[in-house]
Design a protein around this motif. Structure first.
Motif, mmCIF file in Angstrom:
data_model
loop_
_atom_site.group_PDB
_atom_site.id
_atom_site.type_symbol
_atom_site.label_atom_id
_atom_site.label_comp_id
_atom_site.label_asym_id
_atom_site.label_seq_id
_atom_site.Cartn_x
_atom_site.Cartn_y
_atom_site.Cartn_z
ATOM 1 N N GLU A 184 0.801 -1.227 0.000
ATOM 2 C CA GLU A 184 0.000 0.000 0.000
ATOM 3 C C GLU A 184 0.839 1.284 0.000
ATOM 4 O O GLU A 184 0.492 2.228 -0.720
ATOM 5 C CB GLU A 184 -0.997 -0.004 1.156
ATOM 6 C CG GLU A 184 -2.054 1.063 1.000
ATOM 7 C CD GLU A 184 -3.271 0.822 1.861
ATOM 8 O OE1 GLU A 184 -4.350 1.279 1.464
ATOM 9 O OE2 GLU A 184 -3.143 0.191 2.937
ATOM 10 N N LYS B 288 0.207 4.087 -2.835
ATOM 11 C CA LYS B 288 -0.161 5.470 -2.499
ATOM 12 C C LYS B 288 0.783 6.470 -3.147
ATOM 13 O O LYS B 288 0.359 7.530 -3.607
ATOM 14 C CB LYS B 288 -0.171 5.664 -0.981
ATOM 15 C CG LYS B 288 -1.384 5.081 -0.318
ATOM 16 C CD LYS B 288 -1.388 5.361 1.168
ATOM 17 C CE LYS B 288 -2.655 4.814 1.796
ATOM 18 N NZ LYS B 288 -2.742 5.103 3.221
ATOM 19 N N LYS B 289 2.064 6.131 -3.195
ATOM 20 C CA LYS B 289 3.045 7.013 -3.839
ATOM 21 C C LYS B 289 2.723 7.172 -5.325
ATOM 22 O O LYS B 289 2.750 8.282 -5.857
ATOM 23 C CB LYS B 289 4.445 6.456 -3.641
ATOM 24 C CG LYS B 289 5.526 7.342 -4.162
ATOM 25 C CD LYS B 289 6.892 6.786 -3.854
ATOM 26 C CE LYS B 289 7.965 7.692 -4.432
ATOM 27 N NZ LYS B 289 9.296 7.145 -4.240
ATOM 28 N N GLN C 241 -0.200 6.744 -6.611
ATOM 29 C CA GLN C 241 -1.481 7.445 -6.673
ATOM 30 C C GLN C 241 -1.250 8.956 -6.721
ATOM 31 O O GLN C 241 -1.915 9.662 -7.480
ATOM 32 C CB GLN C 241 -2.343 7.087 -5.463
ATOM 33 C CG GLN C 241 -3.700 7.749 -5.472
ATOM 34 C CD GLN C 241 -4.483 7.489 -4.200
ATOM 35 O OE1 GLN C 241 -3.901 7.388 -3.122
ATOM 36 N NE2 GLN C 241 -5.787 7.384 -4.325
ATOM 37 N N GLU C 242 -0.300 9.437 -5.944
ATOM 38 C CA GLU C 242 0.020 10.872 -5.956
ATOM 39 C C GLU C 242 0.534 11.302 -7.332
ATOM 40 O O GLU C 242 0.210 12.377 -7.813
ATOM 41 C CB GLU C 242 1.070 11.181 -4.889
ATOM 42 C CG GLU C 242 0.564 11.044 -3.481
ATOM 43 C CD GLU C 242 1.676 11.211 -2.455
ATOM 44 O OE1 GLU C 242 2.793 11.644 -2.811
ATOM 45 O OE2 GLU C 242 1.416 10.913 -1.271
#
Length: 77
Positions: free
Chosen positions: A57, A61-62, A64-65
């Motif tokens: 995750e 998330k990285k 996703q940014e």
């Protein structure tokens, strides 16, 4: 032939519809690389491993940014 697939959780990734296809494909390639790196560093374990979501995750998330996709975690049987 029957196959039993273990109950597990999956990332459900949704790239924006207005995103350039080349950028979305680049994002998918990087997401797939997370899975491959996970397999290598966890003795061949796959997305069915109990800790796959927690282990991956932060990397998701990285990305996703960087790529602006949405994701959820869904339990699959």
């Amino acid at each position: 032939m029957k196959a039993r697939i273990p109950k597990h959780r999956e990332f459900i990734i949704d790239f924006p519809q207005d995103m350039d296809n080349a950028k979305a494909n680049e994002g998918w390639d990087k997401l797939n690389q997370i899975v491959e790196d996970y397999k290598k560093s966890h003795n061949g374990q796959s997305v069915y491993a109990a800790t796959f979501i927690e282990d991956c995750e932060p990397a998701v998330k990285k990305l996703q940014e960087e790529y602006g996709f949405n994701y959820t975690v869904q339990e699959v049987q």
